[in-house]
Design a protein around this motif. Structure first.
Motif, short mmCIF file in Angstrom:
data_model
loop_
_atom_site.label_atom_id
_atom_site.label_comp_id
_atom_site.label_asym_id
_atom_site.label_seq_id
_atom_site.Cartn_x
_atom_site.Cartn_y
_atom_site.Cartn_z
N ALA A 84 33.28 17.32 38.51
CA ALA A 84 33.50 18.56 37.39
C ALA A 84 34.10 19.61 38.10
O ALA A 84 35.07 20.38 37.80
N SER A 85 33.81 19.92 39.35
CA SER A 85 34.26 21.07 40.16
C SER A 85 35.73 20.50 40.32
O SER A 85 36.64 21.45 40.28
N GLU A 86 36.10 19.47 40.97
CA GLU A 86 37.75 19.02 41.40
C GLU A 86 38.23 19.00 40.53
O GLU A 86 39.54 19.31 40.27
N ARG A 87 37.89 18.53 39.22
CA ARG A 87 38.84 18.56 38.00
C ARG A 87 38.88 19.77 37.06
O ARG A 87 39.37 19.62 36.18
N ASP A 88 38.25 20.79 37.62
CA ASP A 88 38.00 22.00 37.14
C ASP A 88 37.68 21.76 35.10
O ASP A 88 38.50 22.11 34.27
N TYR A 89 36.58 21.06 35.04
CA TYR A 89 36.09 20.81 33.69
C TYR A 89 36.28 21.98 32.61
O TYR A 89 36.43 21.88 31.46
N GLY A 90 35.66 23.22 33.09
CA GLY A 90 35.52 24.19 32.35
C GLY A 90 37.04 24.59 31.77
O GLY A 90 37.13 25.31 30.70
N ALA A 91 38.10 24.23 32.42
CA ALA A 91 39.46 24.78 31.89
C ALA A 91 40.08 23.38 30.89
O ALA A 91 41.12 23.73 30.64
N ALA A 92 39.42 22.57 30.71
CA ALA A 92 40.13 21.52 29.96
C ALA A 92 40.27 21.84 28.51
O ALA A 92 39.52 22.68 27.89
N ASN A 93 41.25 20.94 27.94
CA ASN A 93 41.57 21.16 26.49
C ASN A 93 40.69 20.12 25.78
O ASN A 93 41.06 19.06 26.06
N PRO A 94 39.93 20.36 24.66
CA PRO A 94 39.20 19.35 24.19
C PRO A 94 39.89 18.27 23.59
O PRO A 94 39.55 17.11 23.58
N GLY A 95 40.98 18.70 22.78
CA GLY A 95 42.04 17.68 21.94
C GLY A 95 42.28 16.61 23.19
O GLY A 95 42.57 15.36 22.93
N ALA A 96 43.02 17.04 24.14
CA ALA A 96 43.35 16.22 25.33
C ALA A 96 42.42 15.41 25.99
O ALA A 96 42.49 14.08 26.29
N VAL A 97 40.95 15.93 26.12
CA VAL A 97 39.86 15.19 26.50
C VAL A 97 39.61 14.11 25.62
O VAL A 97 39.53 13.00 26.18
N PHE A 98 39.60 14.45 24.26
CA PHE A 98 39.07 13.46 23.38
C PHE A 98 40.50 12.45 23.00
O PHE A 98 40.00 11.09 23.02
N SER A 99 41.45 12.75 23.19
CA SER A 99 42.53 11.57 22.97
C SER A 99 42.39 10.57 24.24
O SER A 99 42.73 9.46 23.94
N ALA A 100 42.39 11.15 25.53
CA ALA A 100 42.19 10.18 26.64
C ALA A 100 40.79 9.40 26.55
O ALA A 100 40.93 8.26 27.00
N PHE A 101 39.92 10.06 26.02
CA PHE A 101 38.70 9.22 25.82
C PHE A 101 38.73 8.17 24.80
O PHE A 101 38.20 7.17 25.23
N ARG A 102 39.35 8.42 23.62
CA ARG A 102 39.67 7.54 22.63
C ARG A 102 40.34 6.28 23.15
O ARG A 102 39.91 5.21 22.78
N ALA A 103 41.33 6.64 23.92
CA ALA A 103 42.19 5.58 24.31
C ALA A 103 41.43 4.68 25.42
O ALA A 103 41.33 3.43 25.39
N ALA A 104 40.79 5.16 26.31
CA ALA A 104 39.98 4.75 27.33
C ALA A 104 38.91 3.70 26.86
O ALA A 104 38.74 2.61 27.04
N ARG A 105 38.28 4.23 25.87
CA ARG A 105 36.91 3.54 25.21
C ARG A 105 37.62 2.35 24.29
O ARG A 105 36.98 1.12 24.36
N ALA A 106 38.96 2.47 23.75
CA ALA A 106 39.48 1.42 23.08
C ALA A 106 39.75 0.27 24.13
O ALA A 106 39.54 -0.88 23.79
N LYS A 107 40.29 0.64 25.07
CA LYS A 107 40.66 -0.34 26.33
C LYS A 107 39.24 -1.02 26.51
O LYS A 107 39.37 -2.25 26.84
N THR A 108 38.30 -0.32 26.79
CA THR A 108 36.84 -0.82 27.14
C THR A 108 36.41 -1.93 26.18
O THR A 108 35.96 -3.03 26.56
N VAL A 109 36.42 -1.48 24.96
CA VAL A 109 36.14 -2.18 23.80
C VAL A 109 36.85 -3.54 23.60
O VAL A 109 36.19 -4.60 23.52
N GLU A 110 38.06 -3.35 23.79
CA GLU A 110 38.99 -4.65 23.88
C GLU A 110 38.67 -5.65 25.00
O GLU A 110 38.38 -6.62 24.90
#
Length: 164
Positions: A84-110
């Motif tokens: 969390a510290s290294e990647r500066d979670y507090g400065a994250a853009n929620p839209g970008a976070v959700f986009s990356a997570f949706r893509a990653a989870r789709a890959k996991t489910v596949e």
């Protein structure tokens, strides 16, 4: 693997987004006076979603691959606070976070949907958990998801109590 588990994993990104959307925008970085009783890691709302994204990619996807490709690998635990510290979670853009997570989870489910029963029996040693099968790892991921929905609900409760 029981279909309910795969279906639950597939449905989670929308649930996470809905829970995050319930947090008033001005409280996405808010921290309570005490984290006592939090059912997830003690992260703000924005940090919760970043953590879920990173654990998906750097945690479980890697663990699944190693369990499938190696003989009884040692699967490292991740230092969530350091990440969390290294990647500066507090400065994250929620839209970008959700986009990356949706893509990653789709890959996991596949990946998980393509495996046979023998592959789910493959074993590993999971730091902090001990011996585990791939099937067990899938259940731990599903449980981790639920912990973070609970963490967001817990934050909502704290917000409502502190700002009534």
């Amino acid at each position: 693997m029981h279909p309910i588990t795969i279906d639950t994993l597939a449905a989670f990104p929308l649930q996470l987004e809905a829970h995050f959307a319930a947090i008033p925008t001005e409280f996405r970085h808010w921290t309570p006076a005490s984290w006592d009783g939090v059912p997830s890691e003690p992260f703000t709302a924005i940090e919760q979603i970043c953590h879920v994204r990173d654990i998906e990619i750097d945690g479980y996807q890697l663990r699944f691959r190693r369990t499938l490709d190696e003989a009884n690998p040692l699967l490292a635990s991740i230092d969530s606070d350091a990440l969390a510290s290294e990647r500066d979670y507090g400065a994250a853009n929620p839209g970008a976070v959700f986009s990356a997570f949706r893509a990653a989870r789709a890959k996991t489910v596949e990946l998980l949907s393509s495996l046979n029963q023998e592959q789910f029996k493959r074993s590993a040693e999971f730091e902090g958990y001990g011996p585990v099968t791939l099937r067990g790892l899938v259940h731990y991921l599903c449980s981790h998801d639920q912990q973070h929905l609970a963490g967001l609900q817990w934050l909502l409760g704290k917000i409502q109590t502190a700002h009534r």
